[in-house]
Motif scaffolding. Structure first.
Motif, PDB file in Angstrom:
ATOM      1  N   LEU A 109     -35.904  -7.515 -29.540  1.00  0.00           N
ATOM      2  CA  LEU A 109     -36.091  -8.781 -28.792  1.00  0.00           C
ATOM      3  C   LEU A 109     -35.017  -9.707 -28.851  1.00  0.00           C
ATOM      4  CD1 LEU A 109     -38.104 -10.381 -26.957  1.00  0.00           C
ATOM      5  CD2 LEU A 109     -39.123 -10.950 -28.964  1.00  0.00           C
ATOM      6  N   ASP A 110     -34.506  -9.889 -30.361  1.00  0.00           N
ATOM      7  CA  ASP A 110     -33.337 -10.860 -30.774  1.00  0.00           C
ATOM      8  C   ASP A 110     -32.124 -10.405 -29.832  1.00  0.00           C
ATOM      9  OD1 ASP A 110     -35.105 -12.161 -32.468  1.00  0.00           O
ATOM     10  OD2 ASP A 110     -34.252 -11.382 -34.148  1.00  0.00           O
ATOM     11  N   MET A 111     -32.072  -9.235 -29.975  1.00  0.00           N
ATOM     12  CA  MET A 111     -30.763  -8.876 -29.072  1.00  0.00           C
ATOM     13  C   MET A 111     -30.641  -9.054 -27.644  1.00  0.00           C
ATOM     14  SD  MET A 111     -29.996  -5.267 -31.309  1.00  0.00           S
ATOM     15  CE  MET A 111     -28.437  -4.621 -30.075  1.00  0.00           C
ATOM     16  N   LEU A 112     -31.766  -8.692 -27.140  1.00  0.00           N
ATOM     17  CA  LEU A 112     -32.160  -8.968 -25.706  1.00  0.00           C
ATOM     18  C   LEU A 112     -32.032 -10.665 -25.442  1.00  0.00           C
ATOM     19  CD1 LEU A 112     -34.772  -6.552 -24.587  1.00  0.00           C
ATOM     20  CD2 LEU A 112     -32.416  -6.493 -23.933  1.00  0.00           C
ATOM     21  N   LEU A 113     -32.714 -11.347 -26.179  1.00  0.00           N
ATOM     22  CA  LEU A 113     -32.653 -12.927 -25.882  1.00  0.00           C
ATOM     23  C   LEU A 113     -30.957 -13.429 -26.235  1.00  0.00           C
ATOM     24  CD1 LEU A 113     -35.698 -14.005 -28.070  1.00  0.00           C
ATOM     25  CD2 LEU A 113     -35.335 -14.204 -25.511  1.00  0.00           C
ATOM     26  N   TYR A 114     -30.393 -12.838 -27.240  1.00  0.00           N
ATOM     27  CA  TYR A 114     -29.004 -13.202 -27.314  1.00  0.00           C
ATOM     28  C   TYR A 114     -28.268 -12.793 -25.907  1.00  0.00           C
ATOM     29  CZ  TYR A 114     -24.352 -13.611 -29.210  1.00  0.00           C
ATOM     30  OH  TYR A 114     -22.831 -14.071 -29.541  1.00  0.00           O
ATOM     31  N   LEU A 115     -28.395 -11.940 -25.437  1.00  0.00           N
ATOM     32  CA  LEU A 115     -27.726 -11.271 -24.400  1.00  0.00           C
ATOM     33  C   LEU A 115     -28.061 -12.001 -22.892  1.00  0.00           C
ATOM     34  CD1 LEU A 115     -27.163  -7.481 -25.164  1.00  0.00           C
ATOM     35  CD2 LEU A 115     -25.485  -9.382 -25.204  1.00  0.00           C
ATOM     36  N   ALA A 116     -29.567 -12.701 -22.965  1.00  0.00           N
ATOM     37  CA  ALA A 116     -29.886 -13.027 -21.601  1.00  0.00           C
ATOM     38  C   ALA A 116     -28.892 -14.113 -21.057  1.00  0.00           C
ATOM     39  CB  ALA A 116     -31.241 -13.809 -22.063  1.00  0.00           C
ATOM     40  N   PRO A 117     -28.208 -14.985 -21.902  1.00  0.00           N
ATOM     41  CA  PRO A 117     -27.349 -16.047 -20.792  1.00  0.00           C
ATOM     42  C   PRO A 117     -25.963 -14.987 -20.440  1.00  0.00           C
ATOM     43  CG  PRO A 117     -27.727 -16.822 -23.064  1.00  0.00           C
ATOM     44  CD  PRO A 117     -28.485 -15.513 -23.026  1.00  0.00           C
ATOM     45  N   SER A 118     -25.713 -14.143 -21.075  1.00  0.00           N
ATOM     46  CA  SER A 118     -24.701 -13.188 -20.440  1.00  0.00           C
ATOM     47  C   SER A 118     -25.216 -12.564 -19.303  1.00  0.00           C
ATOM     48  CB  SER A 118     -23.974 -11.977 -21.613  1.00  0.00           C
ATOM     49  OG  SER A 118     -23.565 -12.758 -22.649  1.00  0.00           O
ATOM     50  N   MET A 119     -26.316 -11.826 -19.173  1.00  0.00           N
ATOM     51  CA  MET A 119     -26.786 -11.149 -18.269  1.00  0.00           C
ATOM     52  C   MET A 119     -26.987 -12.229 -16.945  1.00  0.00           C
ATOM     53  SD  MET A 119     -29.539  -8.581 -19.602  1.00  0.00           S
ATOM     54  CE  MET A 119     -29.926  -8.455 -21.340  1.00  0.00           C
ATOM     55  N   ALA A 120     -27.554 -13.403 -17.284  1.00  0.00           N
ATOM     56  CA  ALA A 120     -27.741 -14.512 -16.184  1.00  0.00           C
ATOM     57  C   ALA A 120     -26.261 -14.915 -15.590  1.00  0.00           C
ATOM     58  CB  ALA A 120     -28.343 -15.658 -16.634  1.00  0.00           C
ATOM     59  N   LEU A 121     -25.406 -14.939 -16.398  1.00  0.00           N
ATOM     60  CA  LEU A 121     -23.965 -15.183 -15.910  1.00  0.00           C
ATOM     61  C   LEU A 121     -23.598 -14.034 -15.085  1.00  0.00           C
ATOM     62  CD1 LEU A 121     -21.774 -17.256 -15.866  1.00  0.00           C
ATOM     63  CD2 LEU A 121     -20.930 -16.436 -17.912  1.00  0.00           C
ATOM     64  N   ALA A 122     -23.872 -12.948 -15.509  1.00  0.00           N
ATOM     65  CA  ALA A 122     -23.306 -11.715 -14.803  1.00  0.00           C
ATOM     66  C   ALA A 122     -23.894 -11.694 -13.258  1.00  0.00           C
ATOM     67  CB  ALA A 122     -23.802 -10.489 -15.393  1.00  0.00           C
ATOM     68  N   VAL A 123     -25.112 -11.801 -13.350  1.00  0.00           N
ATOM     69  CA  VAL A 123     -25.635 -12.168 -12.002  1.00  0.00           C
ATOM     70  C   VAL A 123     -25.117 -13.107 -10.989  1.00  0.00           C
ATOM     71  CG1 VAL A 123     -27.887 -12.723 -10.713  1.00  0.00           C
ATOM     72  CG2 VAL A 123     -28.020 -11.259 -12.563  1.00  0.00           C
ATOM     73  N   LEU A 124     -24.708 -14.299 -11.478  1.00  0.00           N
ATOM     74  CA  LEU A 124     -23.988 -15.491 -10.770  1.00  0.00           C
ATOM     75  C   LEU A 124     -22.805 -15.033 -10.488  1.00  0.00           C
ATOM     76  CD1 LEU A 124     -25.197 -18.566 -13.084  1.00  0.00           C
ATOM     77  CD2 LEU A 124     -26.176 -17.751 -10.747  1.00  0.00           C
ATOM     78  N   LEU A 125     -22.049 -14.381 -11.311  1.00  0.00           N
ATOM     79  CA  LEU A 125     -20.691 -13.822 -11.097  1.00  0.00           C
ATOM     80  C   LEU A 125     -20.629 -12.829  -9.850  1.00  0.00           C
ATOM     81  CD1 LEU A 125     -19.022 -13.358 -14.498  1.00  0.00           C
ATOM     82  CD2 LEU A 125     -18.615 -14.905 -12.775  1.00  0.00           C
ATOM     83  N   TRP A 126     -21.706 -12.019  -9.688  1.00  0.00           N
ATOM     84  CA  TRP A 126     -21.861 -11.003  -8.834  1.00  0.00           C
ATOM     85  C   TRP A 126     -22.200 -11.734  -7.437  1.00  0.00           C
ATOM     86  CZ3 TRP A 126     -26.811  -9.118  -6.741  1.00  0.00           C
ATOM     87  CH2 TRP A 126     -26.585  -7.987  -5.683  1.00  0.00           C
ATOM     88  N   ILE A 127     -22.813 -12.468  -7.472  1.00  0.00           N
ATOM     89  CA  ILE A 127     -23.258 -13.466  -6.239  1.00  0.00           C
ATOM     90  C   ILE A 127     -22.071 -14.160  -5.899  1.00  0.00           C
ATOM     91  CG2 ILE A 127     -24.692 -15.375  -5.238  1.00  0.00           C
ATOM     92  CD1 ILE A 127     -26.910 -14.521  -7.154  1.00  0.00           C
ATOM     93  N   GLY A 128     -21.523 -14.788  -6.812  1.00  0.00           N
ATOM     94  CA  GLY A 128     -20.211 -15.553  -6.525  1.00  0.00           C
ATOM     95  C   GLY A 128     -19.093 -14.563  -6.041  1.00  0.00           C
ATOM     96  N   ALA A 129     -19.023 -13.454  -6.585  1.00  0.00           N
ATOM     97  CA  ALA A 129     -17.658 -12.487  -6.083  1.00  0.00           C
ATOM     98  C   ALA A 129     -17.892 -12.033  -4.680  1.00  0.00           C
ATOM     99  CB  ALA A 129     -17.895 -11.362  -7.167  1.00  0.00           C
ATOM    100  N   ALA A 130     -19.310 -11.993  -4.280  1.00  0.00           N
ATOM    101  CA  ALA A 130     -19.531 -11.476  -2.979  1.00  0.00           C
ATOM    102  C   ALA A 130     -19.326 -12.762  -1.912  1.00  0.00           C
ATOM    103  CB  ALA A 130     -21.036 -11.020  -2.886  1.00  0.00           C
ATOM    104  N   ALA A 131     -19.345 -13.785  -2.567  1.00  0.00           N
ATOM    105  CA  ALA A 131     -18.965 -15.050  -1.559  1.00  0.00           C
ATOM    106  C   ALA A 131     -17.766 -15.640  -1.503  1.00  0.00           C
ATOM    107  CB  ALA A 131     -19.868 -16.216  -2.216  1.00  0.00           C
ATOM    108  N   HIS A 132     -17.041 -15.270  -2.452  1.00  0.00           N
ATOM    109  CA  HIS A 132     -15.563 -15.876  -2.489  1.00  0.00           C
ATOM    110  C   HIS A 132     -14.774 -14.953  -3.418  1.00  0.00           C
ATOM    111  CE1 HIS A 132     -12.110 -18.549  -2.760  1.00  0.00           C
ATOM    112  NE2 HIS A 132     -12.573 -19.109  -1.594  1.00  0.00           N
ATOM    113  N   PRO A 133     -13.517 -14.617  -3.082  1.00  0.00           N
ATOM    114  CA  PRO A 133     -12.676 -13.758  -3.662  1.00  0.00           C
ATOM    115  C   PRO A 133     -12.053 -14.470  -4.958  1.00  0.00           C
ATOM    116  CG  PRO A 133     -11.518 -14.119  -1.620  1.00  0.00           C
ATOM    117  CD  PRO A 133     -12.835 -14.763  -1.801  1.00  0.00           C
ATOM    118  N   ALA A 134     -12.271 -15.848  -5.197  1.00  0.00           N
ATOM    119  CA  ALA A 134     -11.573 -16.495  -6.396  1.00  0.00           C
ATOM    120  C   ALA A 134     -12.346 -16.030  -7.597  1.00  0.00           C
ATOM    121  CB  ALA A 134     -11.846 -18.081  -6.115  1.00  0.00           C
TER     122      ALA A 134
END
Length: 166
Positions: free
Chosen positions: A23-48
């Motif tokens: 649980l500690d490890m998953l909580l530590y990785l939660a911000p990285s996973m959330a940022l990964a989702v945002l990057l995935w959405i952003g990469a589909a929207a704009h090549p930058a």
């Protein structure tokens, strides 16, 4: 059944005292996973947003290259420069990176093609390292979040990788 899942069923008591919980490890990785989702959405929207996924692409291709070296697939080239390729059914797509092998055979194709799955060990290893003695966020963790997020986007083998592994 619960006793088989406890740390002391597999490790000595001293090792269990130092081991972080899942649980500690998953909580530590939660911000990285959330940022990964945002990057995935952003990469589909704009090549930058490619700039943010470049680290993940580098690790993905390095996994292919390293596995090729270890399994005698003889990697002869690696590129992380994106290029536009034609799709078989029309249209275009982007190839973010590639590794070329000179000796890809039945015994080394699957390990070389599926090696990016091992990239997932990087975020898990960092999470274990940062949470093993109790944890709190520090400035280093913000930088690690930025480095680990693309790894969640790059660990899955591409369709070409799956075809080579089959």
């Amino acid at each position: 059944m619960a006793s088989l899942l406890s740390c002391s069923a597999w490790l000595a008591a001293l090792a269990c005292a130092q081991a972080p919980s899942i649980l500690d490890m998953l909580l530590y990785l939660a911000p990285s996973m959330a940022l990964a989702v945002l990057l995935w959405i952003g990469a589909a929207a704009h090549p930058a947003f490619f700039v943010f996924t470049a680290v993940g692409t580098l690790f993905h291709e390095l996994a292919h290259f390293s596995a090729g070296l270890l399994t005698n697939a003889e990697p002869i080239g690696m590129s992380v420069v994106p290029r536009r390729i034609k799709r078989p059914k029309g249209g275009h797509n982007w190839e973010l990176g590639s590794v070329t092998f000179a000796n890809l055979r039945w015994y080394n194709a699957a390990p070389s093609a599926l090696a990016p799955l091992l990239v997932l060990l990087l975020p898990l290893g960092v999470a274990w390292w940062r949470t093993r003695g109790g944890w709190q966020f520090e400035p280093l963790d913000l930088a690690l979040t930025l480095v680990l997020a693309p790894q969640f986007l790059s660990f899955w083998p591409s369709p070409v990788d799956w075809k080579l592994a089959a």
